[in-house]
Scaffold this active site. Structure first.
Site, PDB file in Angstrom:
ATOM      1  N   GLU A 298       0.878  -1.175   0.000  1.00 42.46           N
ATOM      2  CA  GLU A 298       0.000   0.000   0.000  1.00 42.46           C
ATOM      3  C   GLU A 298       0.909   1.217   0.000  1.00 42.46           C
ATOM      4  OE1 GLU A 298      -3.013  -0.278  -0.742  1.00 42.46           O
ATOM      5  OE2 GLU A 298      -3.076  -2.437  -0.488  1.00 42.46           O
ATOM      6  N   CYS A 332      -1.261   8.681   4.261  1.00 40.24           N
ATOM      7  CA  CYS A 332      -1.361   8.299   2.851  1.00 40.24           C
ATOM      8  C   CYS A 332      -2.685   8.792   2.276  1.00 40.24           C
ATOM      9  CB  CYS A 332      -1.254   6.803   2.701  1.00 40.24           C
ATOM     10  SG  CYS A 332      -2.362   5.946   3.796  1.00 40.24           S
TER      11      CYS A 332
END
Ligand code: NAD
Length: 547
Positions: A298, A332
């Site tokens: 990720e 993120c």
């Protein structure tokens, strides 16, 4: 052989309640005491941990406190040498069979205990380490190091329980079909980021709970909180050689693991460039490995708020401030680009934004009134300030902020840039700092602007549409289907909760295996189909073979 004499039911799993830490509360006093105690003992000495035993290589590196250069490092950690990494790999492989064969309910109990240790005995200590080492304020530390980590450990138990019940639906007469979910053959390498203590716990916990052995390469900027997490897992009962803790020089440690024949999987969270580099390294070794390694990553994002003319001005400003500036934009999922309908802009959207941003207090995590803390280190500070300067040079107008100061700690003021170029530098690149860029679009160009959002960056992590007109919501959902793995309607693009919004993005943002859901566990098991027949054939010929 261990016998399990019942089919046990796991306890009900719910999200960990979060504390508010109001002035004078017991929780605030508890956290203050943990911070004071930690500050009095810094720097801590952190060893590598192999087979549950400390290994001191003597090669010491500091984890600094980003809010204050004059404070002692939070810890000095022993950097793993090639010999330490080699011994960690070998002993993890020796531990594999016993861990794999531990009955499921016992593995489940270990992780439930780890969750309770996280949420109870170690809560304030983990939070203090996350605040002092990674620069989070109280609320950000609470939602990460306490709540999310406890959630990851508890919900893992729930999801693995569900995984194990996934069985073939059909059985022919005299046959019993079953599936077992074997751990991978070899070890899993977890390479973890600085920005979430909980992600560290989950990147090692998710493969381990399904029976894998794991090597943990933590981030140099989160070493102490990660070390405490490892300690919790050992205390909860994870056998000593199942998760090996090996901080050290990233490219070398990671390459040594990836170059090993028994490398079976990568569980990575971090930047897109590093992940792509690791994918390439792994592909070069395809002939070396026993199985095709599972690659789970990720990575970065350039997340958006799409604000329709029917949306509310103040609400969308407040949501944008939270998602853009909380933890200084170092999530993120953090908001990076905002698309505002011209009629809202003309009605004062920019003025409201400026007014609210000017209320934000920037400074040390030790002052409870600060909303925004430091960015993580000098490299990050230089990157963010460089991008602000570039945006200005390209014609971007600073609506508010734009200043920075690294004399005491790495502080960047919350900054909002207004651009006329929707593909300008800060509309496209992940900044990982407190910088938002606004593009104002004509009200009638809503659909065209959705298409623009979709094609502007290589990322596809999170994004939101704000509209009171349902047809705009419907259109944005369709047009932006592939632009975000986590899509929000009238809510900010940060704040995914384990078990509620499974998290991850596609395109350049990662493999979208959705942590916080059952999906991630499929990546760390290799199913075996078992067919058992109760009655054998009476002839090798079939009825169709006869006249
Ligand atoms: P990073 O890529 O710098 O580091 C991540 C990990 O990789 C660290 O352990 C680091 O030591 C290691 N590493 C760095 N260079 C390496 C190399 N050359 N070879 C091998 N390993 C290497 O990322 P970071 O600064 O820790 O975290 C921020 C990034 O992570 C941002 O891009 C952010 O978007 C991303 N992130 C993504 C998610 C998500 O779920 N999508 C969550 C958190 C963070």
């Amino acid at each position: 052989m261990a016998a399990t004499l019942a089919s046990f039911k796991i306890p009900t799993i719910t999200n960990e309640p979060m504390g508010n830490y109001p002035a004078g509360s017991a929780e605030r006093k508890g956290l203050e005491a943990a911070l004071a105690e930690m500050k009095a003992s810094m720097p801590f000495e952190v060893p590598c941990v192999v087979d549950g035993k400390p290994v001191k290589t003597g090669v010491l590196l500091p984890q600094l406190t980003p809010h204050s250069h004059s404070t002692a490092p939070l810890c000095n950690y022993h950097s793993a040498t090639p010999e330490v990494v080699a011994s960690a790999i070998e002993s993890s492989l020796k531990a594999q069979k016993e861990w794999e064969n531990m009955p499921w309910n016992d593995r489940a109990a270990i992780f439930l205990k780890a969750a309770d240790l996280t949420a109870g005995k170690y809560r304030y200590k983990l939070m203090a380490a996350t605040m002092l080492g990674q620069g989070k304020n109280t609320w950000q530390a609470e939602i990460d190091a306490a709540a999310e980590m406890a959630d990851f450990f508890r919900f893992s138990v729930k999801f693995v329980e569900q995984l194990y019940t996934q069985q073939p639906s059909e059985n022919s007469p005299g046959v019993w079909n079953r599936t077992e979910f074997r751990p991978l053959e070899g070890f899993v390498l977890a390479v973890t980021p600085f920005n979430f203590t909980a992600i560290g716990g989950n990147l090692v916990g998710a493969p381990a709970i399904v029976g894998n052995v794991v090597l943990w390469k933590p981030s140099p900027m989160a070493t102490y909180a990660n070390y405490l997490t490892h300690k919790i897992l050992l205390e909860a009962g994870v056998p000593p050689s199942v998760i090996q803790f090996i901080p050290g020089p990233a490219p070398e440690v990671v390459k040594q693991c990836i170059d090993h024949k028994a490398f079976a999987g990568l569980h990575f969270t971090g930047s897109t460039a590093v992940f792509k580099g690791l994918w390439k390294q792994i592909s070069q070794n395809v002939d070396l490995y026993r199985s095709y390694p599972r690659i789970v990553g990720e990575t970065g994002g350039k997340n958006f708020h799409m604000i329709h003319k029917s949306a509310d001005i103040r609400e969308t400003v407040l949501q944008s401030i939270r998602s853009g500036f909380e933890y200084s934009g170092q999530k993120c999922s953090a908001l990076g680009r905002i698309y505002v309908a011209k009629s809202l802009w003309d009605a004062g959207w920019g003025d409201v934004m400026k007014e609210e941003v000017e209320r934000i207090k920037v400074g040390s995590c030790e002052d409870w009134t600060n909303f925004l803390g430091p960015v993580i280190n000098q490299a990050s500070f230089d990157k963010i300030t460089g991008l602000i300067a570039k945006a200005k040079a390209e014609g971007g107008e600073i609506l508010v902020g734009g200043n920075s100061d690294s004399s005491v700690g790495y502080f960047v003021d919350p900054t909002v840039i207004v651009t006329k170029d929707p593909k300008s530098v800060t509309m496209v690149n992940e900044i990982f700092g407190p910088v938002l860029t606004v593009f104002v679009y004509e009200d009638d160009d809503f659909e065209k602007t959705c298409e623009l959002i979709d094609e502007t960056t290589d990322y596809a992590l999170t994004g939101s549409v704000f509209a009171n007109d349902r047809s705009a919501v419907v259109l944005a959902q369709q047009k932006l289907r592939n632009a975000a793995g986590n899509f929000y309607i009238n809510d900010k693009c940060t704040g995914a909760v384990v078990g509620q919004q499974p998290f991850g993005g596609a395109r350049g943002s990662g493999t979208n295996d959705k942590s916080g859901s059952i999906s991630i566990f499929y990546r760390f098991v290799s199913a075996r189909s078992i067919k058992e027949s109760f009655v054998g054939p009476s002839d090798f010929l079939y009825p169709s073979n006869f006249q």
